[in-house]
Design a protein around this motif. Structure first.
Motif, PDB file in Angstrom:
ATOM      1  N   MET A  32       0.829  -1.209   0.000  1.00 15.81           N
ATOM      2  CA  MET A  32       0.000   0.000   0.000  1.00 15.81           C
ATOM      3  C   MET A  32       0.863   1.259   0.000  1.00 15.81           C
ATOM      4  O   MET A  32       0.439   2.323   0.439  1.00 15.81           O
ATOM      5  CB  MET A  32      -0.924  -0.001   1.218  1.00 15.81           C
ATOM      6  CG  MET A  32      -1.978  -1.058   1.174  1.00 15.81           C
ATOM      7  SD  MET A  32      -3.180  -0.765  -0.156  1.00 15.81           S
ATOM      8  CE  MET A  32      -4.159  -2.257  -0.009  1.00 15.81           C
ATOM      9  N   ARG A  33       2.100   1.123  -0.504  1.00 23.74           N
ATOM     10  CA  ARG A  33       3.025   2.252  -0.637  1.00 23.74           C
ATOM     11  C   ARG A  33       3.328   2.915   0.707  1.00 23.74           C
ATOM     12  O   ARG A  33       3.536   4.132   0.786  1.00 23.74           O
ATOM     13  CB  ARG A  33       2.480   3.268  -1.642  1.00 23.74           C
ATOM     14  CG  ARG A  33       2.238   2.686  -3.033  1.00 23.74           C
ATOM     15  CD  ARG A  33       1.773   3.733  -3.999  1.00 23.74           C
ATOM     16  NE  ARG A  33       1.441   3.142  -5.297  1.00 23.74           N
ATOM     17  CZ  ARG A  33       0.962   3.832  -6.345  1.00 23.74           C
ATOM     18  NH1 ARG A  33       0.790   5.151  -6.225  1.00 23.74           N
ATOM     19  NH2 ARG A  33       0.681   3.222  -7.469  1.00 23.74           N
ATOM     20  N   GLN A  35       1.532   3.809   3.105  1.00 26.71           N
ATOM     21  CA  GLN A  35       0.627   4.884   3.521  1.00 26.71           C
ATOM     22  C   GLN A  35      -0.026   4.604   4.867  1.00 26.71           C
ATOM     23  O   GLN A  35      -0.442   5.531   5.562  1.00 26.71           O
ATOM     24  CB  GLN A  35      -0.472   5.084   2.475  1.00 26.71           C
ATOM     25  CG  GLN A  35       0.033   5.538   1.124  1.00 26.71           C
ATOM     26  CD  GLN A  35      -1.127   5.811   0.188  1.00 26.71           C
ATOM     27  OE1 GLN A  35      -1.659   6.921   0.126  1.00 26.71           O
ATOM     28  NE2 GLN A  35      -1.548   4.789  -0.530  1.00 26.71           N
ATOM     29  N   PHE A  36      -0.149   3.304   5.208  1.00 28.98           N
ATOM     30  CA  PHE A  36      -0.856   2.916   6.421  1.00 28.98           C
ATOM     31  C   PHE A  36      -0.084   1.812   7.141  1.00 28.98           C
ATOM     32  O   PHE A  36       0.473   0.923   6.497  1.00 28.98           O
ATOM     33  CB  PHE A  36      -2.253   2.371   6.084  1.00 28.98           C
ATOM     34  CG  PHE A  36      -3.003   3.169   5.055  1.00 28.98           C
ATOM     35  CD1 PHE A  36      -3.588   4.383   5.380  1.00 28.98           C
ATOM     36  CD2 PHE A  36      -3.108   2.709   3.748  1.00 28.98           C
ATOM     37  CE1 PHE A  36      -4.272   5.118   4.427  1.00 28.98           C
ATOM     38  CE2 PHE A  36      -3.787   3.436   2.788  1.00 28.98           C
ATOM     39  CZ  PHE A  36      -4.372   4.654   3.119  1.00 28.98           C
ATOM     40  N   PRO A  37      -0.069   1.842   8.466  1.00 27.85           N
ATOM     41  CA  PRO A  37       0.495   0.707   9.205  1.00 27.85           C
ATOM     42  C   PRO A  37      -0.488  -0.468   9.197  1.00 27.85           C
ATOM     43  O   PRO A  37      -1.706  -0.273   9.092  1.00 27.85           O
ATOM     44  CB  PRO A  37       0.686   1.258  10.612  1.00 27.85           C
ATOM     45  CG  PRO A  37      -0.345   2.335  10.734  1.00 27.85           C
ATOM     46  CD  PRO A  37      -0.491   2.931   9.362  1.00 27.85           C
ATOM     47  N   PHE A  38       0.041  -1.670   9.295  1.00 29.63           N
ATOM     48  CA  PHE A  38      -0.771  -2.879   9.313  1.00 29.63           C
ATOM     49  C   PHE A  38      -0.430  -3.725  10.530  1.00 29.63           C
ATOM     50  O   PHE A  38       0.679  -3.656  11.068  1.00 29.63           O
ATOM     51  CB  PHE A  38      -0.521  -3.708   8.050  1.00 29.63           C
ATOM     52  CG  PHE A  38      -1.271  -3.245   6.837  1.00 29.63           C
ATOM     53  CD1 PHE A  38      -2.423  -3.903   6.426  1.00 29.63           C
ATOM     54  CD2 PHE A  38      -0.819  -2.158   6.093  1.00 29.63           C
ATOM     55  CE1 PHE A  38      -3.115  -3.479   5.303  1.00 29.63           C
ATOM     56  CE2 PHE A  38      -1.509  -1.731   4.971  1.00 29.63           C
ATOM     57  CZ  PHE A  38      -2.660  -2.397   4.569  1.00 29.63           C
ATOM     58  N   LEU A  39      -1.373  -4.546  10.930  1.00 32.86           N
ATOM     59  CA  LEU A  39      -1.122  -5.564  11.936  1.00 32.86           C
ATOM     60  C   LEU A  39      -0.552  -6.829  11.309  1.00 32.86           C
ATOM     61  O   LEU A  39       0.018  -7.672  12.008  1.00 32.86           O
ATOM     62  CB  LEU A  39      -2.417  -5.906  12.674  1.00 32.86           C
ATOM     63  CG  LEU A  39      -2.981  -4.812  13.582  1.00 32.86           C
ATOM     64  CD1 LEU A  39      -4.414  -5.135  13.970  1.00 32.86           C
ATOM     65  CD2 LEU A  39      -2.121  -4.663  14.819  1.00 32.86           C
ATOM     66  N   GLY A  40      -0.743  -6.971  10.005  1.00 29.88           N
ATOM     67  CA  GLY A  40      -0.246  -8.149   9.308  1.00 29.88           C
ATOM     68  C   GLY A  40      -1.262  -9.265   9.227  1.00 29.88           C
ATOM     69  O   GLY A  40      -0.892 -10.442   9.251  1.00 29.88           O
ATOM     70  N   LEU A  41      -2.544  -8.927   9.127  1.00 24.54           N
ATOM     71  CA  LEU A  41      -3.610  -9.933   9.057  1.00 24.54           C
ATOM     72  C   LEU A  41      -4.097 -10.087   7.622  1.00 24.54           C
ATOM     73  O   LEU A  41      -4.736  -9.185   7.084  1.00 24.54           O
ATOM     74  CB  LEU A  41      -4.793  -9.531   9.938  1.00 24.54           C
ATOM     75  CG  LEU A  41      -4.507  -9.137  11.391  1.00 24.54           C
ATOM     76  CD1 LEU A  41      -5.815  -8.870  12.114  1.00 24.54           C
ATOM     77  CD2 LEU A  41      -3.711 -10.209  12.096  1.00 24.54           C
TER      78      LEU A  41
END
Length: 224
Positions: A32-33, A35-41
């Motif tokens: 997502m370039r 742009q956003f942090p993820f939890l990795g789900l």
């Protein structure tokens, strides 16, 4: 926040945090370039954890839906926004929720949330409340590219019920839009409608080949 919304958000926090995968999160954010942090789900895990969080909860009211959606948008991790899109799409809502949809579409905007909101939640609202068609007309001319994309895509799954005058009208009005995501949406919407009426799409593209971008034409005619 309503009681249901507070309970659900507390459960989601627990379920999502327990399943987080920091290594996978890096790759998801990069996709997502960053742009956003993820939890990795991944989606199957996220949806399984969401089902666990929803167990035993009743059907939400419109106030519940609004509260959950806004709370998810306040969270940093992208999985919360993706959950909200699924949750909204799964429930019938009052026409007033279109204002909430507009806020979500124009905040933390990217295709992974805008497209499901457009093709499922907004689509369902407009189908159930035809008065909202006038709002789609406004969105189709909006300065915000994501509202334009939503207007173009909201009929994606309408099939034979598609208002072709509006579909073609929106595509014509935005044919020269400079942004990739609007041009792509035009092609996608036309390609999807070609499943229902290939002749109409073929004729439209032919008549507007001097206006439509090469990207829109290529996408629209991919299966013609």
């Amino acid at each position: 926040m309503s009681e249901l919304a507070g309970t659900l958000m507390g459960r989601l926090d627990g379920e999502f945090t327990a399943a987080r995968d920091p290594v996978r999160a890096v790759g998801m954010a990069a996709y997502m370039r960053d742009q956003f942090p993820f939890l990795g789900l991944p989606s199957p895990i996220r949806r399984a954890r969401a089902r666990a969080a929803l167990t035993g909860l009743g059907a939400p009211t419109s106030d519940d839906l609004r509260a959950v959606a806004l709370a998810c948008w306040d969270r940093d991790e992208r999985e919360f926004q993706q959950f909200a899109c699924d949750y909204l799409a799964a429930h019938v809502a009052e026409p007033s929720l279109l204002d909430t949809a507009a806020s979500l579409i124009t905040t933390k905007s990217w295709w992974d949330t805008v497209d499901p909101l457009a093709t499922h939640f907004v689509a369902g609202l407009v189908r159930r409340h035809p008065v909202l068609v006038a709002e789609m007309d406004e969105w189709s001319r909006a300065p915000d590219l994501w509202l334009v994309r939503t207007a173009i895509l909201h009929q994606l799954h309408y099939g034979a019920s598609t208002d072709t005058a509006r579909l073609f009208g929106y595509c014509t009005a935005q044919a020269g839009h400079p942004d990739f995501f609007v041009r792509k949406a035009i092609g996608w919407a036309l390609r999807h409608y070609a499943r229902t009426d290939p002749g109409a799409v073929r004729a439209f593209v032919s008549a507007n080949s001097d206006r439509l971008s090469p990207l829109s034409i290529r996408e629209a005619t991919k299966h013609l």
